[in-house]
Design a protein around this motif. Sequence first.
Motif, PDB file in Angstrom:
ATOM      1  N   UNK A 157       1.105  -1.299  -0.184  1.00 12.70           N
ATOM      2  CA  UNK A 157      -0.756  -0.270  -0.231  1.00 12.70           C
ATOM      3  C   UNK A 157       0.567   1.162   0.062  1.00 12.70           C
ATOM      4  N   UNK A 158       1.861   1.442   1.016  1.00  9.65           N
ATOM      5  CA  UNK A 158       2.609   2.265   0.452  1.00  9.65           C
ATOM      6  C   UNK A 158       3.626   2.765  -0.387  1.00  9.65           C
ATOM      7  N   UNK A 159       3.935   2.227  -0.903  1.00  9.21           N
ATOM      8  CA  UNK A 159       4.846   1.245  -2.640  1.00  9.21           C
ATOM      9  C   UNK A 159       3.317   2.541  -3.200  1.00  9.21           C
ATOM     10  N   UNK A 160       2.651   1.936  -3.029  1.00 11.29           N
ATOM     11  CA  UNK A 160       0.964   2.221  -3.996  1.00 11.29           C
ATOM     12  C   UNK A 160       0.941   3.392  -3.869  1.00 11.29           C
ATOM     13  N   UNK A 161       0.939   4.358  -2.770  1.00 13.58           N
ATOM     14  CA  UNK A 161       0.522   5.565  -2.911  1.00 13.58           C
ATOM     15  C   UNK A 161       1.582   6.628  -2.863  1.00 13.58           C
ATOM     16  N   UNK A 162       2.882   5.551  -2.552  1.00  8.25           N
ATOM     17  CA  UNK A 162       4.178   6.823  -3.480  1.00  8.25           C
ATOM     18  C   UNK A 162       3.938   6.683  -5.186  1.00  8.25           C
ATOM     19  N   UNK A 163       3.819   5.733  -5.551  1.00  6.68           N
ATOM     20  CA  UNK A 163       4.040   5.521  -6.924  1.00  6.68           C
ATOM     21  C   UNK A 163       2.184   6.514  -7.664  1.00  6.68           C
ATOM     22  N   UNK A 164       1.120   6.310  -6.638  1.00  6.53           N
ATOM     23  CA  UNK A 164       0.182   7.569  -7.656  1.00  6.53           C
ATOM     24  C   UNK A 164       0.492   8.834  -6.934  1.00  6.53           C
ATOM     25  N   UNK A 165       1.161   9.208  -5.652  1.00  6.60           N
ATOM     26  CA  UNK A 165       1.359  10.188  -5.615  1.00  6.60           C
ATOM     27  C   UNK A 165       2.509  10.839  -6.264  1.00  6.60           C
ATOM     28  N   UNK A 167       3.185   9.938  -9.931  1.00  3.95           N
ATOM     29  CA  UNK A 167       2.066  10.094 -11.020  1.00  3.95           C
ATOM     30  C   UNK A 167       0.866  11.554 -10.797  1.00  3.95           C
ATOM     31  N   UNK A 168       1.192  12.107  -9.539  1.00  5.46           N
ATOM     32  CA  UNK A 168      -0.281  12.899 -10.028  1.00  5.46           C
ATOM     33  C   UNK A 168       0.803  13.814 -10.015  1.00  5.46           C
ATOM     34  N   UNK A 169       1.966  14.083  -8.955  1.00  3.70           N
ATOM     35  CA  UNK A 169       2.622  15.595  -9.085  1.00  3.70           C
ATOM     36  C   UNK A 169       3.634  15.189 -10.036  1.00  3.70           C
ATOM     37  N   UNK A 170       3.710  14.728 -10.929  1.00  6.31           N
ATOM     38  CA  UNK A 170       3.889  14.748 -12.198  1.00  6.31           C
ATOM     39  C   UNK A 170       3.305  14.913 -12.949  1.00  6.31           C
TER      40      UNK A 170
END
Length: 172
Positions: A157-165, A167-170
């Motif tokens: 979940x932590x890795x997915x949250x980091x990836x999602x954040x 992607x959103x930031x970029x």
Amino acid sequence: MIIRLALCLLLSSAIGYLTYGDLEKFTLDAFVDVMGVLLNVSAIVFAIIGAWIAIIYPRALQAPIVGKRVEDAEAVVESTRDANYLSELFQIVLQSAFVIIFAVAAQVALPLFKAYSYFDVEMPLVKALAVSFMVFLAFVQLNAILVVVEKNFGLLLRVRRKNRDSVLDNDV
């Protein structure tokens, strides 16, 4: 962890109490077989988590040894998170080591008790204690496995949250 282990002890004691006097078919061979399974499972968990600690978290393992000053605040936070995660993994290793120690001790002690059968003990009581002991070790090992699954799910979940954040930031 202490609460879970206390619950394991309470449940295994209750099972031993409830089976007292009703274990005619429970044999020493069945007990040794279960101890062997627990020993194997515990050894596997012990080895996998130990390797996982050494491979995945070298930064957290090396930080105290190297003694370098960490200037970056994010690196300090990440190192602290790794250290917290490591302590949780270490608790799993300790639980598996506990099961290994007692399973080996039981497998060594049982033939001695069988060979020197002059001990004047009540067999239903010994069988109930053996069942309690066996169930307690099984619960401890199941707890360790469940904690591994829980930690892996949390890490995912932590890795997915980091990836999602990321992607959103970029994308913004």
